[in-house]
Design an enzyme around this catalytic site. Structure first.
Site, PDB file in Angstrom:
ATOM      1  N   LYS A  78      25.885  53.409  45.080  1.00  0.00           N
ATOM      2  CA  LYS A  78      24.540  53.963  45.314  1.00  0.00           C
ATOM      3  C   LYS A  78      23.951  54.712  44.120  1.00  0.00           C
ATOM      4  CE  LYS A  78      24.920  51.791  48.333  1.00  0.00           C
ATOM      5  NZ  LYS A  78      24.111  50.584  48.297  1.00  0.00           N
ATOM      6  N   GLY A  80      22.804  53.052  41.570  1.00  0.00           N
ATOM      7  CA  GLY A  80      21.837  52.151  40.936  1.00  0.00           C
ATOM      8  C   GLY A  80      22.456  50.865  40.411  1.00  0.00           C
ATOM      9  N   THR A  81      23.571  50.465  41.021  1.00  0.00           N
ATOM     10  CA  THR A  81      24.295  49.265  40.601  1.00  0.00           C
ATOM     11  C   THR A  81      23.399  48.024  40.578  1.00  0.00           C
ATOM     12  OG1 THR A  81      26.014  50.224  42.008  1.00  0.00           O
ATOM     13  CG2 THR A  81      26.498  48.092  40.988  1.00  0.00           C
ATOM     14  N   THR A  82      22.624  47.850  41.642  1.00  0.00           N
ATOM     15  CA  THR A  82      21.798  46.646  41.783  1.00  0.00           C
ATOM     16  C   THR A  82      20.796  46.547  40.627  1.00  0.00           C
ATOM     17  OG1 THR A  82      21.948  47.114  44.155  1.00  0.00           O
ATOM     18  CG2 THR A  82      20.450  45.359  43.491  1.00  0.00           C
ATOM     19  N   TRP A  83      20.209  47.663  40.311  1.00  0.00           N
ATOM     20  CA  TRP A  83      19.228  47.724  39.212  1.00  0.00           C
ATOM     21  C   TRP A  83      19.905  47.422  37.878  1.00  0.00           C
ATOM     22  CZ3 TRP A  83      16.662  52.845  37.162  1.00  0.00           C
ATOM     23  CH2 TRP A  83      15.545  52.514  36.374  1.00  0.00           C
ATOM     24  N   HIS A 144      33.381  49.625  40.767  1.00  0.00           N
ATOM     25  CA  HIS A 144      33.245  51.058  41.062  1.00  0.00           C
ATOM     26  C   HIS A 144      34.519  51.801  40.659  1.00  0.00           C
ATOM     27  CE1 HIS A 144      29.569  50.375  43.176  1.00  0.00           C
ATOM     28  NE2 HIS A 144      30.091  49.853  44.253  1.00  0.00           N
ATOM     29  N   ARG A 166      24.020  59.129  38.765  1.00  0.00           N
ATOM     30  CA  ARG A 166      22.787  59.577  39.417  1.00  0.00           C
ATOM     31  C   ARG A 166      23.056  60.932  40.047  1.00  0.00           C
ATOM     32  NH1 ARG A 166      20.002  56.136  44.444  1.00  0.00           N
ATOM     33  NH2 ARG A 166      17.948  57.095  44.271  1.00  0.00           N
ATOM     34  N   ARG A 298      16.009  50.478  49.104  1.00  0.00           N
ATOM     35  CA  ARG A 298      15.495  51.385  50.143  1.00  0.00           C
ATOM     36  C   ARG A 298      14.215  52.025  49.640  1.00  0.00           C
ATOM     37  NH1 ARG A 298      16.114  56.766  51.971  1.00  0.00           N
ATOM     38  NH2 ARG A 298      17.055  57.242  49.954  1.00  0.00           N
ATOM     39  N   GLY A 300      14.243  53.664  46.062  1.00  0.00           N
ATOM     40  CA  GLY A 300      14.270  53.550  44.603  1.00  0.00           C
ATOM     41  C   GLY A 300      13.552  54.700  43.911  1.00  0.00           C
TER      42      GLY A 300
END
Ligand code: A3P
Length: 332
Positions: A78, A80-83, A144, A166, A298, A300
């Site tokens: 959570k 910001g991995t996806t980004w 992770h 983050r 969600r 961002g």
């Protein structure tokens, strides 16, 4: 203490997972706690893992062979991995997919499909070790895992590590929403206070958060060629600057010509929260590990914790951050 099954002498809940004998044996020797989401976590090399992830970690530590050209994206869940996956994929493949408006893989595939996780995609099957030699270089992987637990070949090679962290308050709130969404159909909502208490004690998947951050922070100071340390908040505020910094770190800097043609802006737009979250693939499909893509997008935003945490909670988590990170010159 968990009740042991007569048959295998491992706790009953472990039999629900597909674990090999080595992992089962190891699990019975490790400290264990039930986490906020009702899952048993086990503390291995200082960090907490669900059984199936521990199996993957052990397999990855044993089998993963880094190439000097590899790129490893590391985050706490959570952060910001996806980004980061989207940005890194688009950056590295910008010559292969110059047209970001059509035919770009990010338009039809979720970033998690394009950059595999060691734990959930590659090393999750106890009976199968993937052959990664054939993937074209530079290979991009994601994990992770803590710095301490990275496979030895990652540390011995010149491969690059991008670490994104983050503000733990936003990480926690994002994590709570994510777990609540993913599990809600089965188990109802997850009490925020209970989850917060576990997170602050460090007992959450891949936690403790602060030690995770610190491991990579120290390594980035010691070896800035090896580990680039990024903060979600800073990237949100100065995305153009940081994407260029990432490109330099990965030894594929943008040329003047690319900048003037708008290549940097193009990648940032393609990977923006608004763009990715509105793509059909990210609204309706699921990733390989059976989570709906929409749950990776969600809000961002920076600072949604203000809408969820009480004053006491904020003071408590801030004091942990200060106590654990301030001496090392790190704050959020
Ligand atoms: P929020 O829940 O605060 O909105 P991860 O990718 O590590 O699972 O982290 C998910 C968090 O990153 C979520 O935060 C999600 O909305 C946010 N996120 C996903 N894609 C993003 C993007 N392209 N830009 C900025 N934030 C993004």
């Amino acid at each position: 203490m968990e009740k042991l099954s007569e048959k295998t002498l491992v706790p009953k809940y472990m039999q629900e997972y597909d674990l090999d004998e080595e992992c089962e044996e190891l699990l019975t020797t490790l400290p264990s706690e039930k986490c906020w989401n009702g899952i048993h976590l086990h503390q291995y090399q200082g960090f907490w893992f669900a059984p199936e992830f521990l199996q993957a970690v052990i397999s990855c530590q044993k089998h993963f062979q880094a190439f000097d050209t590899d790129i490893l994206l590391v985050t706490s869940p959570k952060a910001g991995t996806t980004w980061l996956k989207a940005l890194s994929f688009a950056l590295i493949n910008r010559n292969k997919y110059p047209n970001i408006h059509s035919n770009h893989p990010l338009l039809t595939k979720n970033p998690h499909e394009l950059v595999p996780f060691w734990e959930v995609d590659l090393y999750c099957n106890k009976d199968f070790v993937p052959d990664l030699k054939t993937i074209s270089s530079p290979r991009i992987f994601s994990t992770h895992l803590s710095y301490e637990s990275l496979p030895k070949s990652v540390k011995d090679s010149t491969c690059k590590v991008l670490y994104l962290c983050r503000d733990p308050k936003d990480v926690f709130v994002s994590f709570w929403h994510f777990i609540s969404n993913v599990r809600s159909k089965r188990n109802g909502t997850l009490p925020l206070e209970e989850a917060f208490e576990c997170f602050c004690r460090g007992v959450c998947p891949f936690g403790p958060f602060w030690e995770h951050v610190l491991g990579y922070w120290k390594k980035s100071l010691e070896s800035s060629n090896k580990v680039m340390f990024l903060k979600y908040e800073e990237m949100k505020m100065k995305p153009y600057f940081y994407l260029k910094e990432i490109a330099k770190f990965l030894e594929c800097p943008f040329s003047q010509e690319e900048e003037s043609k708008g290549v940097v802006d193009g990648i940032l737009n393609l990977c923006s929260f608004d763009k990715l979250s509105n793509l059909e693939v990210n609204k309706t499909e699921k990733v390989s590990f059976n989570v709906e893509n929409k749950y990776f997008f969600r809000l961002g935003q920076i600072g949604d914790w203000k809408n969820h945490l009480t004053t006491e909670m904020i003071e408590h988590i801030n004091s942990i951050t200060k106590q654990k990170l301030a001496n090392h010159g790190l704050s959020f």
